[in-house]
Design an enzyme around this catalytic site. Structure first.
Site, PDB file in Angstrom:
ATOM      1  N   ARG A 227       0.850  -1.187   0.000  1.00  0.00           N
ATOM      2  CA  ARG A 227       0.000   0.000   0.000  1.00  0.00           C
ATOM      3  C   ARG A 227       0.890   1.243   0.000  1.00  0.00           C
ATOM      4  NH1 ARG A 227      -3.489  -2.798  -1.675  1.00  0.00           N
ATOM      5  NH2 ARG A 227      -5.471  -3.326  -0.687  1.00  0.00           N
ATOM      6  N   HIS A 275      -0.750   0.249  -9.630  1.00  0.00           N
ATOM      7  CA  HIS A 275      -1.487  -0.656  -8.730  1.00  0.00           C
ATOM      8  C   HIS A 275      -2.055  -1.861  -9.499  1.00  0.00           C
ATOM      9  CE1 HIS A 275      -3.902  -0.883  -4.739  1.00  0.00           C
ATOM     10  NE2 HIS A 275      -3.687  -2.094  -5.240  1.00  0.00           N
TER      11      HIS A 275
HETATM   12  N1  LIG Z   1      -0.406  -4.025  -4.998  1.00  0.00           N
HETATM   13  C1  LIG Z   1      -1.317  -4.941  -5.192  1.00  0.00           C
HETATM   14  O1  LIG Z   1      -1.772  -5.152  -6.312  1.00  0.00           O
HETATM   15  C2  LIG Z   1      -1.775  -5.771  -4.048  1.00  0.00           C
HETATM   16  C3  LIG Z   1      -1.437  -5.445  -2.762  1.00  0.00           C
HETATM   17  N2  LIG Z   1      -1.814  -6.268  -1.725  1.00  0.00           N
HETATM   18  C4  LIG Z   1      -1.410  -5.897  -0.368  1.00  0.00           C
HETATM   19  O2  LIG Z   1      -0.635  -6.953   0.182  1.00  0.00           O
HETATM   20  C5  LIG Z   1      -0.942  -7.050   1.565  1.00  0.00           C
HETATM   21  C6  LIG Z   1      -0.504  -8.389   2.115  1.00  0.00           C
HETATM   22  O3  LIG Z   1      -1.364  -9.412   1.673  1.00  0.00           O
HETATM   23  P1  LIG Z   1      -1.331 -10.883   2.329  1.00  0.00           P
HETATM   24  O4  LIG Z   1       0.036 -11.454   2.252  1.00  0.00           O
HETATM   25  O5  LIG Z   1      -2.451 -11.643   1.741  1.00  0.00           O
HETATM   26  O6  LIG Z   1      -1.624 -10.510   3.861  1.00  0.00           O
HETATM   27  P2  LIG Z   1      -1.450 -11.413   5.165  1.00  0.00           P
HETATM   28  O7  LIG Z   1      -2.426 -10.898   6.140  1.00  0.00           O
HETATM   29  O8  LIG Z   1      -1.483 -12.858   4.801  1.00  0.00           O
HETATM   30  O9  LIG Z   1       0.030 -11.087   5.667  1.00  0.00           O
HETATM   31  C7  LIG Z   1       0.359  -9.970   6.404  1.00  0.00           C
HETATM   32  C8  LIG Z   1       1.720 -10.150   7.056  1.00  0.00           C
HETATM   33  O10 LIG Z   1       2.122  -8.900   7.626  1.00  0.00           O
HETATM   34  C9  LIG Z   1       2.543  -9.118   8.964  1.00  0.00           C
HETATM   35  N3  LIG Z   1       2.247  -7.939   9.779  1.00  0.00           N
HETATM   36  C10 LIG Z   1       1.048  -7.338   9.973  1.00  0.00           C
HETATM   37  N4  LIG Z   1       1.173  -6.294  10.810  1.00  0.00           N
HETATM   38  C11 LIG Z   1       2.480  -6.260  11.168  1.00  0.00           C
HETATM   39  C12 LIG Z   1       3.239  -5.421  12.014  1.00  0.00           C
HETATM   40  N5  LIG Z   1       2.682  -4.394  12.673  1.00  0.00           N
HETATM   41  N6  LIG Z   1       4.552  -5.671  12.159  1.00  0.00           N
HETATM   42  C13 LIG Z   1       5.131  -6.706  11.511  1.00  0.00           C
HETATM   43  N7  LIG Z   1       4.469  -7.538  10.680  1.00  0.00           N
HETATM   44  C14 LIG Z   1       3.164  -7.314  10.512  1.00  0.00           C
HETATM   45  C15 LIG Z   1       1.764 -10.317   9.448  1.00  0.00           C
HETATM   46  O11 LIG Z   1       2.429 -10.923  10.533  1.00  0.00           O
HETATM   47  C16 LIG Z   1       1.742 -11.174   8.183  1.00  0.00           C
HETATM   48  O12 LIG Z   1       2.950 -11.899   8.112  1.00  0.00           O
HETATM   49  C17 LIG Z   1      -2.454  -6.789   1.605  1.00  0.00           C
HETATM   50  O13 LIG Z   1      -2.859  -6.357   2.882  1.00  0.00           O
HETATM   51  C18 LIG Z   1      -2.627  -5.717   0.554  1.00  0.00           C
HETATM   52  O14 LIG Z   1      -2.581  -4.435   1.122  1.00  0.00           O
HETATM   53  C19 LIG Z   1      -2.515  -7.421  -1.931  1.00  0.00           C
HETATM   54  C20 LIG Z   1      -2.872  -7.775  -3.194  1.00  0.00           C
HETATM   55  C21 LIG Z   1      -2.566  -6.968  -4.354  1.00  0.00           C
HETATM   56  O1  LIG Z   2      -6.451  -7.126  -3.462  1.00  0.00           O
HETATM   57  C1  LIG Z   2      -5.890  -6.076  -3.101  1.00  0.00           C
HETATM   58  O2  LIG Z   2      -5.720  -5.771  -1.918  1.00  0.00           O
HETATM   59  C2  LIG Z   2      -5.413  -5.166  -4.123  1.00  0.00           C
HETATM   60  O3  LIG Z   2      -4.718  -4.228  -3.834  1.00  0.00           O
HETATM   61  C3  LIG Z   2      -5.810  -5.454  -5.509  1.00  0.00           C
HETATM   62  O4  LIG Z   2      -5.211  -4.645  -6.431  1.00  0.00           O
END
Ligand SMILES: NC(=O)C1=CN([C@@H]2O[C@H](COP(=O)(O)OP(=O)(O)OC[C@H]3O[C@@H](n4cnc5c(N)ncnc54)[C@H](O)[C@@H]3O)[C@@H](O)[C@H]2O)C=CC1
Ligand SMILES: O=C(O)C(=O)CO
Length: 312
Positions: A227, A275
């Site tokens: 993000r 994005h």
């Molecule tokens: N740019 C894009 O197109 C996309 C971006 N994303 C972003 O990727 C992020 C991650 O997705 P997932 O891996 O599925 O999430 P997830 O919830 O499986 O993993 C999050 C990780 O961050 C760690 N974490 C959370 N808060 C923390 C803190 N304060 N200090 C240290 N570690 C912390 C957790 O321990 C966990 O390992 C999503 O929340 C989303 O914002 C997701 C999909 C697409």
């Molecule tokens: O799935 C998400 O969180 C995304 O950012 C998709 O682009």
């Protein structure tokens, strides 16, 4: 069983058809303002508060991986969703592979010095450069969740030294795990390429700032796949211009679309995408949502829902 669907850009007719095929007997409708008819499940992305407020739903499914926008709406409008209604998000459903493609291609781009060769090409210079060594190219992944794990797996296959940082320690073969704020400095001190895959929570906003960047190895690189609010863009530019950072690749920004006057557009060592790092893959998302609904309908427990207090 009734499902309501809302997404600002997706083709609702296509989704409704695919969902009804995946959930025989279910009636799916696109939610429109004024629709207060009952529903069992809601599938949403950036939903209007009015869509969910006061509904007795069995579950809500976010049509993406990040739930930051829905949780911030909820904070401002607590009446939007009763705390007893489970909120699910997309876990991988095809996004892991996209993140792997993105991360591997960019890490290899920097490792093989294609950025330097592009700059030389722009000056019409023919000049072989010294190779980088893998042992000087440790990749550090912030956020060791579903997507961080997939990215680690793919970079491990390319032989890069790997470390990850998260709230709790991970036991991933070949990856050195650091946990909690108290181990953040140790994680950063040997990191040459920082990949961000953290969720957006009050604890992670602005985490990639000048003080964090100063702790990376010299000539470091930053890849932000999570993000925009995680990165202090002024500090990032200062670290690039001051020589601490050699390059950055950004998929996400503090404001999206990125305003035309942002200095990021023109910076020669900033690469950008709008994005698109990992987008929702409808067939995989529908398979996950329909399987989860079928399990909920059978009264089975389903793990992996969003923890609203933790924020992800
Ligand atoms: N740019 C894009 O197109 C996309 C971006 N994303 C972003 O990727 C992020 C991650 O997705 P997932 O891996 O599925 O999430 P997830 O919830 O499986 O993993 C999050 C990780 O961050 C760690 N974490 C959370 N808060 C923390 C803190 N304060 N200090 C240290 N570690 C912390 C957790 O321990 C966990 O390992 C999503 O929340 C989303 O914002 C997701 C999909 C697409
Ligand atoms: O799935 C998400 O969180 C995304 O950012 C998709 O682009």
């Amino acid at each position: 069983m009734d499902l309501i669907f809302y997404h600002p850009t997706f083709d609702a007719a296509w989704w409704i058809d695919a969902l009804e095929k995946a959930l025989p007997g279910a009636k799916v409708r696109e939610w429109r303002s004024g629709d207060n008819d009952p529903a069992d499940y809601a599938l949403v992305w950036h939903p209007p508060v009015e869509m969910l407020a006061g509904r007795k739903l069995r579950a809500v499914f976010a049509l993406g991986a990040g739930v930051d926008s829905i949780l911030s709406q909820l904070q401002a409008n607590p009446e939007m969703l009763d705390a007893s209604i489970p909120l699910f998000r997309l876990e991988d459903t095809g996004m892991g592979l996209q993140m792997q493609e993105y991360a591997v291609s960019q890490v290899l781009h920097w490792f093989r010095r294609f950025d330097d060769y592009q700059a030389l090409k722009n000056e019409r210079r023919w000049q072989p450069l010294a190779e980088y060594a893998r042992e000087d190219f440790t990749v550090g992944i912030m956020g060791a969740g579903v997507l961080g794990a997939k990215v680690a797996e793919s970079l491990l296959a390319w032989g890069f030294p790997l470390r990850c940082w998260s709230r709790s320690r991970k036991d991933w073969p070949g990856v050195r795990s650091f946990a909690g704020r108290e181990e953040l400095s140790a994680f950063l001190s040997q990191t040459r390429v920082l990949i961000n895959l953290l969720p957006n929570t009050p604890e992670t906003v602005g985490i990639i700032n000048g003080s964090l960047l100063a702790q990376l190895q010299d000539n470091a690189y930053v890849l932000n796949l999570a993000r925009g609010v995680h990165v202090n863009e002024e500090d990032l530019l200062a670290a690039l211009n001051g020589g601490k950072l050699k390059g950055a690749m950004l998929d996400v920004y503090s404001r999206e679309p990125l305003p035309a006057d942002s200095p990021l557009w023109q910076h020669p060592r900033v690469a950008m995408t709008p994005h698109i790092a990992a987008v929702t893959r409808p067939p995989e998302a529908i398979a996950y949502i329909s399987q989860t609904i079928a399990r909920l309908q059978r009264g089975e427990a389903v793990a992996g829902g969003v923890d609203r207090v933790r924020g992800y």
